[in-house]
Design a protein around this motif. Structure first.
Motif, PDB file in Angstrom:
ATOM      1  N   ARG A   1       0.835  -1.207   0.000  1.00  0.00           N
ATOM      2  CA  ARG A   1       0.000   0.000   0.000  1.00  0.00           C
ATOM      3  C   ARG A   1       0.869   1.257   0.000  1.00  0.00           C
ATOM      4  O   ARG A   1       1.994   1.259   0.495  1.00  0.00           O
ATOM      5  CB  ARG A   1      -0.893   0.020   1.234  1.00  0.00           C
ATOM      6  N   LEU A   2       0.318   2.333  -0.563  1.00  0.00           N
ATOM      7  CA  LEU A   2       1.017   3.613  -0.583  1.00  0.00           C
ATOM      8  C   LEU A   2       0.521   4.476   0.566  1.00  0.00           C
ATOM      9  O   LEU A   2      -0.674   4.799   0.645  1.00  0.00           O
ATOM     10  CB  LEU A   2       0.783   4.340  -1.909  1.00  0.00           C
TER      11      LEU A   2
ATOM     12  N   ALA B   1       6.763  -3.141   7.198  1.00  0.00           N
ATOM     13  CA  ALA B   1       5.505  -3.843   6.932  1.00  0.00           C
ATOM     14  C   ALA B   1       5.250  -4.040   5.447  1.00  0.00           C
ATOM     15  O   ALA B   1       4.216  -4.595   5.065  1.00  0.00           O
ATOM     16  CB  ALA B   1       4.343  -3.066   7.557  1.00  0.00           C
ATOM     17  N   GLY B   2       6.174  -3.580   4.608  1.00  0.00           N
ATOM     18  CA  GLY B   2       6.039  -3.765   3.166  1.00  0.00           C
ATOM     19  C   GLY B   2       5.308  -2.649   2.451  1.00  0.00           C
ATOM     20  O   GLY B   2       5.027  -2.754   1.250  1.00  0.00           O
ATOM     21  N   ALA B   3       4.991  -1.557   3.167  1.00  0.00           N
ATOM     22  CA  ALA B   3       4.306  -0.434   2.532  1.00  0.00           C
ATOM     23  C   ALA B   3       5.299   0.429   1.759  1.00  0.00           C
ATOM     24  O   ALA B   3       6.509   0.391   2.008  1.00  0.00           O
ATOM     25  CB  ALA B   3       3.597   0.412   3.582  1.00  0.00           C
ATOM     26  N   ARG B   4       4.764   1.204   0.830  1.00  0.00           N
ATOM     27  CA  ARG B   4       5.536   2.239   0.148  1.00  0.00           C
ATOM     28  C   ARG B   4       5.168   3.576   0.766  1.00  0.00           C
ATOM     29  O   ARG B   4       4.031   3.770   1.184  1.00  0.00           O
ATOM     30  CB  ARG B   4       5.240   2.241  -1.347  1.00  0.00           C
ATOM     31  N   VAL B   5       6.123   4.501   0.827  1.00  0.00           N
ATOM     32  CA  VAL B   5       5.897   5.756   1.538  1.00  0.00           C
ATOM     33  C   VAL B   5       6.203   6.938   0.643  1.00  0.00           C
ATOM     34  O   VAL B   5       7.244   6.970  -0.030  1.00  0.00           O
ATOM     35  CB  VAL B   5       6.766   5.830   2.809  1.00  0.00           C
ATOM     36  N   VAL B   6       5.297   7.908   0.641  1.00  0.00           N
ATOM     37  CA  VAL B   6       5.575   9.217   0.066  1.00  0.00           C
ATOM     38  C   VAL B   6       5.487  10.201   1.214  1.00  0.00           C
ATOM     39  O   VAL B   6       4.541  10.162   2.010  1.00  0.00           O
ATOM     40  CB  VAL B   6       4.594   9.573  -1.088  1.00  0.00           C
ATOM     41  N   ALA B   7       6.499  11.057   1.366  1.00  0.00           N
ATOM     42  CA  ALA B   7       6.612  11.894   2.559  1.00  0.00           C
ATOM     43  C   ALA B   7       6.875  13.346   2.191  1.00  0.00           C
ATOM     44  O   ALA B   7       7.402  13.651   1.114  1.00  0.00           O
ATOM     45  CB  ALA B   7       7.741  11.382   3.453  1.00  0.00           C
TER      46      ALA B   7
END
Length: 361
Positions: A172-173, A193-199
């Protein structure tokens, strides 16, 4: 701002020390469960009224947060007016500590936005009612790490409700707005946890701390972040992040972040519900930090702060969030309403025990 007399607080104290330049407000919302516990915010407010309203709003949220977390504390908050970068000084911080001491334990302070562990050590030289102190002083240190851990537990519960399993965060993003104390600690948990992150964050140093992590992409500002095809939106900066405009354009199916008072107005909870966005109430999921400082406070008489004990208690935020979201679904109310009802119920039922005299100490 509305009438402060009508907002339900037990006590509001205005603090002024001319020699150091201190101007502050301490608001105590409710002490039925025990001494009010809540951080001190240090911020350049646009007006004195804005500072007062922030103290009132935050202290009320702290009462709900502490009640939901199962703590024997009421809710309070302090705010210091001024830019901490330019006006922070030892005399000013210690003057504030003397005002905290003057309340004789009705309010116990800790860190919040704009204050740091070193400030709590200085406050602690003037009052016994300071937590979030450095490990060298027997304290918990930076409580933002445990706050992030609690937010992550709340998000895992939301993933179970929305997508069928806590592990469904994988792939998930997640958009993290604000990567300071809490957001910065949340990002690695999301990645693990395997998530993708935009910050995003307005502070270059904060962005730089996460920009090099695999799986993290940085964008210019929150507006750009909200244009991303998010699965989760995690507001981790200041409050009022969720406005009607933001909600109308939100792609995320879940909102779960570390910021306090995320709803710009109470009606925003209804808008999120109408758009089928699962909102995790901030005062439910961001309780990890206050759990840490509450353990430090209680640990004065039992060997000091215990990080493992505090982390175990913060892990229960998963269960608390799951119960709140389940009750909201079963009763047809918004999650923030369900969480508030749960907190109010505990304040009324457990807090009512204070009417019973338990004997001399």
């Amino acid at each position: 701002m509305g009438d402060p007399w009508e907002q339900g607080h037990e006590q509001v104290v205005f603090c002024r020390d001319r020699a150091s330049g201190l101007m502050a407000v301490i608001a105590v919302y409710d002490t039925r469960l025990g001494p009010a516990l809540g951080g001190t915010r240090f911020r350049a407010y646009p007006s004195k009224d804005a500072a007062l309203q922030d103290a009132l709003n935050l202290s009320r949220a702290m009462a709900y947060k502490n009640a939901l977390a199962g703590l024997d504390h009421g809710g309070g908050k302090g705010v210091i007016l001024g830019d901490p970068v330019t006006v922070r000084s030892e005399p000013l911080i210690r003057a504030y500590g003397r005002f905290v001491e003057s309340l004789h334990g009705r309010y116990v302070t800790a860190c919040d936005v704009g204050t740091v562990v070193a400030d709590m050590d200085l406050i602690g030289r003037e009052t016994r009612y300071a937590t979030g102190r450095s490990p060298a002083e027997g304290g918990a240190g930076d409580s933002g790490v445990l706050t992030a851990f609690g937010v992550f537990q709340g998000l895992r519960a939301a993933a179970q409700v929305r997508w069928g399993a806590p592990e469904a965060l994988a792939g998930r993003l997640v958009g993290v707005s604000g990567v300071g104390k809490v957001g910065r600690a949340l990002v690695p948990l999301l990645l693990d946890a395997g998530a993708r992150v935009v910050a995003t964050d307005p502070a270059p140093a904060a962005v730089g701390a996460v920009a090099g992590l695999a799986g993290v992409r940085v964008v210019e500002d929150t507006a750009a972040l909200l244009r991303e095809p998010l699965d989760v939106y995690a507001p981790c900066a200041l409050g009022a992040a969720l406005t009607a405009e933001v909600v109308e354009g939100l792609s995320a199916q879940i909102v779960c972040g570390g910021a306090n008072n995320q709803l710009a107005t109470p009606e925003i909870g209804d808008l999120l519900h109408a758009r089928d966005v699962l909102y995790c109430p901030d005062f439910c999921v961001n309780a990890g930090g206050v759990i840490a400082v509450a353990d430090e406070w209680a640990g004065r008489d039992r060997g000091g702060y215990d990080a493992e004990r505090a982390r175990g208690r913060a892990a229960r935020i998963f269960d608390t969030t799951l119960a709140v979201l389940t009750e909201a679904t079963e009763t047809g109310v918004t999650p923030d309403t369900a969480a508030a009802r749960t907190a109010e119920r505990r304040m009324a039922e457990v807090g009512g025990l204070t009417r019973i005299f338990t004997g001399l100490p």
